[in-house]
Design an enzyme around this catalytic site. Sequence first.
Site, PDB file in Angstrom:
ATOM      1  N   GLU A   1       0.804  -1.226   0.000  1.00  0.00           N
ATOM      2  CA  GLU A   1       0.000   0.000   0.000  1.00  0.00           C
ATOM      3  C   GLU A   1       0.841   1.282   0.000  1.00  0.00           C
ATOM      4  O   GLU A   1       0.822   2.064   0.954  1.00  0.00           O
ATOM      5  CB  GLU A   1      -0.975  -0.028   1.184  1.00  0.00           C
ATOM      6  CG  GLU A   1      -1.944  -1.204   1.080  1.00  0.00           C
ATOM      7  CD  GLU A   1      -3.026  -1.232   2.148  1.00  0.00           C
ATOM      8  OE1 GLU A   1      -2.951  -0.419   3.088  1.00  0.00           O
ATOM      9  OE2 GLU A   1      -3.932  -2.069   2.041  1.00  0.00           O
TER      10      GLU A   1
ATOM     11  N   GLU B   1      -4.895  -8.618  -0.668  1.00  0.00           N
ATOM     12  CA  GLU B   1      -5.593  -8.369   0.601  1.00  0.00           C
ATOM     13  C   GLU B   1      -7.076  -8.204   0.335  1.00  0.00           C
ATOM     14  O   GLU B   1      -7.478  -7.466  -0.565  1.00  0.00           O
ATOM     15  CB  GLU B   1      -5.079  -7.123   1.332  1.00  0.00           C
ATOM     16  CG  GLU B   1      -3.795  -7.319   2.093  1.00  0.00           C
ATOM     17  CD  GLU B   1      -3.469  -6.133   3.008  1.00  0.00           C
ATOM     18  OE1 GLU B   1      -4.421  -5.461   3.467  1.00  0.00           O
ATOM     19  OE2 GLU B   1      -2.281  -5.891   3.253  1.00  0.00           O
TER      20      GLU B   1
END
Length: 768
Positions: A247, A497
């Site tokens: 991220e 994820e």
Amino acid sequence: MAPLRLHIEGRTFRDSANREVTLRGINVAGDAKFPTSPDLPSNHSEHFYDGDNVSFIDRPFSIDEAHTHFSRLKRWGYSLIRYIFTWEAIEHAGPGKYDEEWIQHTIRVLRLAKDYGFYVFMDPHQDVWSRFTGGCGAPMWTVYAAGLNPRAFPATQAAWVHNTYPDPAKYPKMIWATNYTRLACQVIFTMFFAGREYAPKAIIDGKNIQDYLQDHFVWACRHLAQRIHEAGDIENDVVIGWESVNEPNKGLVGFQDISVIPAEQKLQKGPSPTAWQAILLGSGRSCEMDTWDFGGLGPYKSGTTLVDPKGEMAWLPADYDDSRYGWKRDPGWKLGECIWAQHGLWDPSNDTLLKKDYFAKDPESGLKVDYEYFTNKWFMSYYRKHREALTNIHSDAIMFCQPPVLEIPPSLKGTEDDDPNMVFSPHFYDGVTLMMKKWNRYWNVDVFGILRGRYLSPAFAIKVGETAIRNCFRDQLSAIRREGTDYMGNHPCVFTEIGIPYDMDDKYAYRTGDYSSQLSALDANHFALEGCGANGYALWNYTAMNNHEWGDMWNGEDLSIFSLDDKALPLSPNRYPQDQKSANNSTMSVDRSSPAFSNSRSSNNSPISPRNLKQTLSTPSLSSQRSSTPAEFGSNPGYRAAEAFVRPSPIATAGDVISYGFDLRNCTFTLALECKEAATEDAPTETFLPEYHFPRDATDVEVSSGKWTISVDDEDGGMIQRLRWWHDKGKQSLTVKGVKIRSGTSLGQDEEAPGYLEWCRQTGCRVM
């Protein structure tokens, strides 16, 4: 050279027999974000700032307990592990000082994962940069290298850190993610990705801070890759590749006006400063700012508040001993003063903002910067450095490229970066459920559609009814996958994820054992994953230490599919006699009216063998750890909605997967495929069939051609029930019907209870 165990062919994964591999994965482990010595989950404050003297040995778990966890995950049908590690775990003691003991522990764990047949890719994980800025990832010395003082973050709100929050139990849920929009993260991410352009005075050891931080991070990952390579029996056999970084965030890059909240900043919670207010707070000035909360349609303004640091600064003081880590900071970079003031952004003598658009354009090209520009220039510059360092050691490494979350991917199609060994690895969470910690069966929102401007008003993005919500999730994931293909080229897509919070409805399930909300949410997410055309996923997450009181032990999150306070799903719904009641009167039951109940066509009804009985009895499933959760949240354990995540899935398909999916309500699995040649004797199509849903004496199978068997294998160290199918060429279909079960509130004896020998006796095992 022997064929690789897993390789990429176009947009599919293939095994050594050239079957399409579907990767069903899990993130291991959530508690790898914080050290073991001292044991510092995010609700502990003692020794927090002694960040140089820590150890991550025994993360994700100890060698003694690895067998327990891997066998459990294998029985649940997982084939892929996204292996969580942090930069801090490798290089916590200081720049260039690597923790070789932790590295050797990691290699031992990976060898055990190999014994269970897992595919593993390594994830250098971060959330909001570091534990010392409210998340995990980078070592503490990186915060000092950026000129910041982490001890001043609470007063200046440069970061909301759970470890230093006055009452950890009342730390606002999900506020940790807003640290991306607070001073510490905004400064460090700007430096890490674009320091040369926006912080040219930030020179340390003769390098710009961008190169200093990136080089150390990439070198640390490279060092770990080198040790794995030197181990000789891990690379490609179990470690198939590496992810870029978890991220990534652009910091302040692209802010058109730092005195206002950018329109694209969708997440706001608690005191919500503009970047300019964050800068003032970091220099000790008081600011009145808006406060925000999160509702069903997103953040909304809830009031205003005055934040007063009382003169305390988030920057290192001018008299700080900068020799601590052995670096030499350039005299042009002054401590005790905001780095942005030193670059003429504002005047500290009168607190005047001079260049509100300082980050709006690329100083090199003069072009306007948005997130897409950032991704193509600065993220890709980092990615190339990371890729080159790792593939120079692991030449066959599959590179999992993860651009900024939900942003437009980099434009790589047809360029030299269109690497045939690359995977697009996006993330997706249902934001409404994640932020509200509640499963709303009645409506949800097409967030991705809003972000891409597909609606005239957000009101048109509302989806009403559970069927529409499930379809909306599937359509969002499909759109993300297609967008990856459009921009990055023809590559596999793995959602690395996706997950749900278990502590919904103020932990109602923990008080009652009723996991129906979690089950519905998990099933909706898996329905989307199965229907979107992706090549696999890694569910977030598995945490060996999870309990009902503190969840994943990190920032109030509770997404682990395992908990010390819950029971494991039985191997099959009719494993114990129906008239046998557990101590708490289980409500689990088999639907005997199901037409599939007595229609077994399995060709393998053999009793338990000496080999798999021995394996099962020698596979401990209870952790040696015990939870200390208060009775309020630990007295009614449930199956943790395992009925939804322990589900059938293709393992290896002879040919190409057209579609597959599992209807949980009707316990029906379907698979459609197409192949140019008939499946061979040595390489049939294989599907994982969990015994809980598909006990061999209560399963009905329909195939379009060929023959099939259902058998229990222990070849990878765990009991795996597989359906093997030898079919003809062309388009083929498979339908498997199991036992419909009333799920969500059940609590009976489980696979980890000491009733296994008795069950063997009752089911006809002859080896005793």
